[in-house]
Design a protein around this motif. Structure first.
Motif, short mmCIF file in Angstrom:
data_model
loop_
_atom_site.label_atom_id
_atom_site.label_comp_id
_atom_site.label_asym_id
_atom_site.label_seq_id
_atom_site.Cartn_x
_atom_site.Cartn_y
_atom_site.Cartn_z
N SER A 172 1.78 10.98 8.24
CA SER A 172 0.33 11.14 8.10
C SER A 172 -0.08 10.75 6.68
O SER A 172 -0.37 11.60 5.82
CB SER A 172 -0.08 12.58 8.41
OG SER A 172 0.23 12.91 9.74
N VAL A 173 -0.06 9.44 6.43
CA VAL A 173 -0.41 8.92 5.11
C VAL A 173 -1.37 7.74 5.28
O VAL A 173 -1.39 7.10 6.34
CB VAL A 173 0.83 8.46 4.33
CG1 VAL A 173 1.70 9.65 3.93
CG2 VAL A 173 1.65 7.46 5.12
N ALA A 192 6.38 0.68 -2.83
CA ALA A 192 5.01 0.30 -3.16
C ALA A 192 4.37 -0.18 -1.86
O ALA A 192 4.96 -0.97 -1.12
CB ALA A 192 4.99 -0.80 -4.20
N VAL A 193 3.17 0.32 -1.58
CA VAL A 193 2.48 -0.01 -0.33
C VAL A 193 1.08 -0.51 -0.65
O VAL A 193 0.33 0.14 -1.39
CB VAL A 193 2.40 1.21 0.60
CG1 VAL A 193 1.70 0.84 1.91
CG2 VAL A 193 3.79 1.77 0.88
N LEU A 194 0.74 -1.66 -0.11
CA LEU A 194 -0.58 -2.24 -0.28
C LEU A 194 -1.36 -2.07 1.02
O LEU A 194 -0.89 -2.44 2.09
CB LEU A 194 -0.47 -3.72 -0.63
CG LEU A 194 -1.76 -4.50 -0.85
CD1 LEU A 194 -2.50 -3.97 -2.07
CD2 LEU A 194 -1.44 -5.99 -1.04
N HIS A 211 -0.41 2.14 -3.29
CA HIS A 211 0.12 3.49 -3.09
C HIS A 211 1.63 3.49 -3.35
O HIS A 211 2.29 2.45 -3.33
CB HIS A 211 -0.10 3.97 -1.65
CG HIS A 211 -1.44 3.66 -1.09
ND1 HIS A 211 -2.48 4.58 -1.06
CD2 HIS A 211 -1.92 2.53 -0.50
CE1 HIS A 211 -3.54 4.03 -0.50
NE2 HIS A 211 -3.23 2.79 -0.14
N LEU A 212 2.16 4.69 -3.54
CA LEU A 212 3.61 4.92 -3.51
C LEU A 212 3.92 5.76 -2.27
O LEU A 212 3.16 6.67 -1.92
CB LEU A 212 4.07 5.68 -4.75
CG LEU A 212 4.01 4.95 -6.09
CD1 LEU A 212 4.55 5.85 -7.20
CD2 LEU A 212 4.78 3.65 -6.05
N GLY A 224 -4.66 3.70 -6.82
CA GLY A 224 -5.98 3.15 -7.11
C GLY A 224 -6.21 1.78 -6.53
O GLY A 224 -5.33 1.17 -5.92
N PRO A 225 -7.43 1.25 -6.73
CA PRO A 225 -7.78 -0.06 -6.17
C PRO A 225 -7.08 -1.19 -6.91
O PRO A 225 -6.66 -1.04 -8.06
CB PRO A 225 -9.30 -0.12 -6.38
CG PRO A 225 -9.55 0.79 -7.55
CD PRO A 225 -8.55 1.90 -7.43
N VAL A 226 -6.97 -2.32 -6.21
CA VAL A 226 -6.39 -3.53 -6.79
C VAL A 226 -7.39 -4.67 -6.67
O VAL A 226 -8.39 -4.57 -5.95
CB VAL A 226 -5.06 -3.92 -6.11
CG1 VAL A 226 -3.98 -2.90 -6.39
CG2 VAL A 226 -5.26 -4.09 -4.60
#
Length: 500
Positions: A172-173, A192-194, A211-212, A224-226
């Protein structure tokens, strides 16, 4: 020597997505047809021991779409997607090269979008949409494929496959965000997740978040945003700890050159590591140390290493260098590349070069006579340096002109023509085909395109169709003045942005 035919342009097979095993001995690639016959694109996986006999063998025999090969970290297993059981529903499979056995690992009804074998050999991360409801299945049978924003949007979610039990769990992420890409830290740490707010190709890339994710604990942390169009994630260690990088468009406008952004995990400070360079990064490739970096550099490609003080050029390559893959130590690389008169094949070598060709997927082209292709450099009316390509009619030299000239404008406008065989990629596939018919072909790289840095690309923001059009006319005028183009026999074509 023989002439080019229409069948040679549209038929044949090309290599895609080469992937080196961590041990540096095995290499797998996808062999795909140039053109699709029927509703499905039938592909196959090929494998060789490039440090041994180097003999290629097809390792999948089913009629299926097979894609995205990925090695386990111990090089003993090759994971890939295949829809052999049900067309258009790719599932994760595992090949054991030692015995050639292939087994299916998933039966997810929505199909698998992507996957990543983890350092923990018992876990594979899956990206997959939610399994279809009865209403979804009815719509599929009725070929009702409309996407309704906010109601019926497909979203790939992160899921974990436990190879010991075969169980797939969905942590649940990330809420309802669409997962685009992920990369595990080289030491086996977090991923690392985009993600994006939507899978929509226009809106989604503007909403990226980083995200991590800890696969052991099943927990996530937002970074945060990219920047827009973020992709090509890569980790590397530094004196101040781990860094995470990616390629994205340079702010603040949407039409811009790409840059490499570097996020220091200890301080959470983000930097543009390629600002003011006269070339454009296209790909980051993770190693156990400093990542490798591919640059579109005018008509050609530069391979560099991202060192603490900035990119260090390692080698130059003609045309394009795509789908870069490397061993963890970064000592051996493989990529797709070709030349002016040779089609794209898999090449292997060291980052400092040279690369040697290890596949020959289009031997039928060896005896074809192509039109002479040469690079052009010239200046715009305001003094800006420009480049492009000229393809002469087959069997002719510039002194035989003037010729009827067809100009083909690339799309984007953030794209480019590279100095490679202009035969297969749309719309430049027509260049050598037109040369066979007696036409000269001009392939311009006007301002706004890729390969000359951010300022060159961003110069058309808010001015599309102005100076870039003048750039094209200036190139045509040059070819007329040199006696190559006949001013009474000029044609122009283009696809996407190049069409208007």
């Amino acid at each position: 020597m023989t002439g080019l035919t229409a069948e040679l342009v549209v038929d044949g097979r090309v290599p895609q997505t080469p992937v080196l095993a961590p041990n540096g001995h095995l290499l797998c690639f996808v062999l795909a047809p140039i053109s699709r016959v029927g509703d499905h694109l039938d592909t196959a996986l090929w494998l060789a021991d490039i440090e041994g006999d180097g003999v290629w063998s097809r390792v999948t025999a089913d009629i299926a779409t097979e894609s995205q090969p990925r090695w386990s970290t111990d090089s003993r297993s090759l994971y890939f997607l295949s829809d052999r059981a049900e067309r258009d529903s790719p599932q994760l499979h595992r090949l054991t090269p030692a015995d050639g056995v292939v087994i299916a690992l998933t039966g997810w009804r929505a199909g698998i979008v992507d996957h990543l074998p983890l350092a923990d050999l018992n876990l594979v991360v899956l990206l997959a949409n939610d399994e279809p409801t009865a209403q979804d299945m009815r719509r599929a049978r009725d070929r009702d494929d409309a996407i309704v924003v906010g109601e019926r949007e497909p979203r790939a979610r992160l899921r974990l496959l436990d190879l010991r039990t075969g169980q797939v769990i969905t942590p649940s992420v990330f809420g309802d965000r669409h997962v685009v890409e992920l990369r595990q830290r080289p030491d086996g740490g977090p991923l690392a997740v985009l993600t994006q707010a939507s899978a929509d190709k226009d809106y989604g890339p503007r909403t990226g978040q980083l995200h991590l994710f800890d696969p052991t604990m099943g927990t996530a942390e937002d970074l945060g945003p990219v920047e827009v169009d973020a992709q090509s994630l890569a980790w590397w260690p530094a004196e101040d700890g781990w860094h995470l990088g990616y390629v994205a468009l340079t702010p603040p406008v949407l039409h811009a050159g790409t840059a490499v952004f570097d996020l220091a995990m200890s301080s959470r400070v983000r930097r543009n590591r390629t600002a003011d360079l006269p070339m454009c990064p296209t790909e980051l490739c993770q190693t156990d140390a400093a990542p490798l970096l591919v640059f579109a550099n005018a008509l050609n490609t530069t391979l560099a290493r991202l060192d603490p003080d900035g990119p260090t050029p390692l080698s130059q390559h003609p045309g394009r260098l795509d789908a870069l893959t490397t061993t963890p130590a970064g000592k051996t690389i493989a990529a797709l590349t070709g030349s002016r008169y040779q089609p794209t094949n898999v090449h292997v070598g060291t980052p400092t070069g040279p690369l040697r060709k290890i596949t020959d997927t289009r031997p039928e082209l060896d005896k074809i006579t192509f039109g002479t292709q040469r690079p052009l450099t010239y200046r715009a009316v305001d003094g800006l340096d420009l480049d492009g390509l000229l393809v002469l009619p087959v069997g002719k030299s510039a002194s035989d002109g003037p010729f009827p000239l067809v100009t083909i404008v690339h799309g984007g406008p953030y794209d480019r023509y590279a100095d490679r065989l202009q035969l297969f990629s749309f719309p430049s596939a027509r260049a050598q085909w037109l040369a066979t018919a007696g036409y000269a072909v001009f392939l311009p790289n006007p301002r706004g395109g890729q390969g000359h840095g951010h300022e060159f690309a961003a110069s058309v923001a808010g001015r599309v169709g102005r100076e870039e059009w003048t750039d094209i006319l200036t190139g045509i005028d040059l070819l007329i003045a040199e006696g190559i183009a006949d001013p009474d026999r000029l044609g122009i074509a283009g696809g996407s942005h190049g069409g208007f």
